[in-house]
Design a protein around this motif. Structure first.
Motif, PDB file in Angstrom:
ATOM      1  N   GLU A  51      36.866  21.274  45.923  1.00  0.00           N
ATOM      2  CA  GLU A  51      37.598  19.858  45.945  1.00  0.00           C
ATOM      3  C   GLU A  51      38.796  19.849  46.365  1.00  0.00           C
ATOM      4  O   GLU A  51      39.463  19.058  47.282  1.00  0.00           O
TER       5      GLU A  51
ATOM      6  N   VAL B 120      27.402  14.322  36.704  1.00  0.00           N
ATOM      7  CA  VAL B 120      28.527  14.687  37.077  1.00  0.00           C
ATOM      8  C   VAL B 120      29.550  14.535  36.156  1.00  0.00           C
ATOM      9  O   VAL B 120      30.387  15.357  36.334  1.00  0.00           O
TER      10      VAL B 120
ATOM     11  N   LYS C  35      33.481  13.551  52.876  1.00  0.00           N
ATOM     12  CA  LYS C  35      33.053  12.642  51.694  1.00  0.00           C
ATOM     13  C   LYS C  35      31.859  12.865  51.312  1.00  0.00           C
ATOM     14  O   LYS C  35      31.497  12.764  50.019  1.00  0.00           O
ATOM     15  N   ALA C  36      30.922  13.034  52.255  1.00  0.00           N
ATOM     16  CA  ALA C  36      29.575  13.410  51.977  1.00  0.00           C
ATOM     17  C   ALA C  36      29.460  14.939  51.073  1.00  0.00           C
ATOM     18  O   ALA C  36      28.723  15.019  50.173  1.00  0.00           O
TER      19      ALA C  36
ATOM     20  N   ASP D 162      23.212  15.645  53.152  1.00  0.00           N
ATOM     21  CA  ASP D 162      23.892  14.523  53.758  1.00  0.00           C
ATOM     22  C   ASP D 162      22.570  13.734  54.542  1.00  0.00           C
ATOM     23  O   ASP D 162      22.045  13.993  55.499  1.00  0.00           O
TER      24      ASP D 162
ATOM     25  N   LEU E 122      32.040  16.093  49.277  1.00  0.00           N
ATOM     26  CA  LEU E 122      32.457  15.978  48.066  1.00  0.00           C
ATOM     27  C   LEU E 122      31.587  15.412  46.830  1.00  0.00           C
ATOM     28  O   LEU E 122      31.411  15.946  45.897  1.00  0.00           O
ATOM     29  N   THR E 123      30.882  14.315  47.266  1.00  0.00           N
ATOM     30  CA  THR E 123      29.538  13.840  46.474  1.00  0.00           C
ATOM     31  C   THR E 123      28.695  14.755  46.142  1.00  0.00           C
ATOM     32  O   THR E 123      28.342  14.903  44.972  1.00  0.00           O
ATOM     33  N   SER E 124      28.330  15.701  47.025  1.00  0.00           N
ATOM     34  CA  SER E 124      27.315  16.983  46.755  1.00  0.00           C
ATOM     35  C   SER E 124      28.037  17.641  45.888  1.00  0.00           C
ATOM     36  O   SER E 124      27.210  18.239  44.876  1.00  0.00           O
ATOM     37  N   TYR E 125      29.290  17.980  46.049  1.00  0.00           N
ATOM     38  CA  TYR E 125      29.874  19.189  45.311  1.00  0.00           C
ATOM     39  C   TYR E 125      29.869  18.684  43.971  1.00  0.00           C
ATOM     40  O   TYR E 125      29.639  19.416  42.958  1.00  0.00           O
ATOM     41  N   HIS E 126      30.155  17.303  43.789  1.00  0.00           N
ATOM     42  CA  HIS E 126      30.378  16.696  42.096  1.00  0.00           C
ATOM     43  C   HIS E 126      29.136  16.795  41.457  1.00  0.00           C
ATOM     44  O   HIS E 126      28.892  16.803  40.257  1.00  0.00           O
ATOM     45  N   GLN E 127      27.776  16.855  42.444  1.00  0.00           N
ATOM     46  CA  GLN E 127      26.674  16.886  41.653  1.00  0.00           C
ATOM     47  C   GLN E 127      25.991  18.180  41.447  1.00  0.00           C
ATOM     48  O   GLN E 127      25.343  18.312  40.598  1.00  0.00           O
TER      49      GLN E 127
END
Length: 386
Positions: A227, A288, A262-263, A249, A265-270
């Protein structure tokens, strides 16, 4: 703490403690090839192109890159021991006829040339200004080129934070037994031998691992997560691949022009919560909020670790700090007990084993803790689009 990340410590050693077991073997090359495939890098990305590796250490991993026949292979390191090791390999023809090595600390002296492929492993976390260091690395990538670098989060490093906590206690026991300072490395190797035995993919000598990961006092600035990296990634770069590969993605390709950060980062948080244990085989996303809390608690554990290790409290084994550290670990163990029960048990076993160690038992049984390793450093590959 060192003023020059890694380099001041490595310059006290005869050789850098990052030598790879079986360097240049078929198994070594298979490991490296599998890593690069995950990152979206095939042999043709290397073949016939100008490649730079920053911080190559012993130069062992560069043997694999050289086998993919780059047009040129440039190796830059600020460690004298590293330069010595690589110079010897060049003289022996290990990299072919197109390799050259330079002694340079790029945190002090910026790079002037650009390359098709830039590699920077195990170097950015630990720098005084990791974001600025990454910018320096990325500036050396040609438009259309690729960069590979590594990151570390508090969650992924939590198991090693625990292992590093034993150092002051082991030093005290050796001193009480009137042992020599030379006993430290071997004592730690013996203490963690069950940990090494549990790792099928162990790629370093135990003595090197202990020197670099336990004795080396580098973690005060040792974090730089995926991140963190993505948040400072210049707009001209886009994500290519990662190891572990958690990117999902689902954008339609006709609608997916532009940055994919952005996609990612979303996966990373999940999925970032699973970085805490390399044994995990995620089937469903990590909640999350729980993942963020795990990272927060892990960061708190690291802060307490730094106080304990660096003797900022006036006592190398300050019981108040140690009690706080164990309290944080217990919160972590409780929070992940349902999702990662084996990790939770490993934390409990570490606390019990540490209590035995404090009583002077260098053969303390840490039980299932020995099987727990985090996912350490993560790899990212990015493309310079323009």
């Amino acid at each position: 703490m060192s003023n020059r990340a890694f380099l001041d410590f490595y310059d006290t050693l005869e050789k850098v403690p990052v030598n790879q077991l079986g360097a240049g073997s078929e198994y070594h090359f298979q490991q490296r090839g599998a890593l690069y495939r995950t990152l979206g890098i095939s042999p043709l990305v290397i073949q016939g192109h100008d490649v730079l590796e920053i911080g190559p250490g012993s130069g062992d991993n560069a043997l694999h890159i050289a086998s993919w026949q780059p047009k040129s292979l440039t190796l830059i390191d600020g460690s004298k021991a590293s330069i010595k090791s690589i110079t010897a390999k060049i003289a022996q023809g290990c990299y072919g006829d197109n390799a050259k090595v330079f002694y340079q600390d790029i945190s002090k002296q910026a790079l002037t040339d650009q390359y098709d492929v830039v590699l920077c492993e195990g170097l950015i976390p630990g720098q005084q200004e990791p974001s600025a260091f990454l910018q320096t690395v990325l500036a050396s990538v040609k438009p259309g080129g690729v960069c590979v670098f590594t990151t570390v989060s508090a969650t992924s490093y939590l198991a090693e934070i625990c292992r590093r906590m034993v150092l002051p206690t082991v030093k005290r026991i050796i001193a009480e037994q009137q042992g020599s300072a030379q006993m430290l490395t071997q004592t730690l190797v013996q203490l963690f031998q069950p940990s090494f035995n549990s790792l099928k993919g162990m790629s370093r000598k135990p003595e090197d691992w202990v020197t670099d990961n336990i004795i080396h006092n580098w973690t005060e600035r040792g974090l730089f997560s995926i991140e963190d990296a993505l948040n400072c990634l210049p707009s001209e770069f886009s994500f290519l691949g990662s190891s572990p590969n958690f990117m999902q993605d689902w954008r339609w390709y006709k609608d997916s022009a532009g940055s994919n950060v952005k996609a990612l980062l979303t996966s990373y948080h999940q999925w970032s919560g699973y970085l805490v244990d390399y044994r995990s085989s995620p089937q469903t996303a990590f909640p999350v909020d729980e993942g963020r809390e795990l990272e927060r608690l892990s960061q708190q554990a690291m802060i307490l670790h730094d106080k304990y290790r660096n003797n900022t409290c006036g006592n190398s084994e300050d019981l108040t700090v140690l009690t706080e550290f164990f309290s944080v670990l217990k919160c972590i163990a409780k929070s992940i007990a349902t999702i990662l029960p084996a990790t939770s048990q490993a934390i409990d076993d570490f606390i019990a084993g540490f209590e035995l160690l404090q009583q002077g038992d260098l053969a303390a049984d840490f039980k299932s803790f020995h099987q727990w390793f985090g996912r350490g450093q993560q790899y990212l590959s990015v493309i310079r689009d323009r």
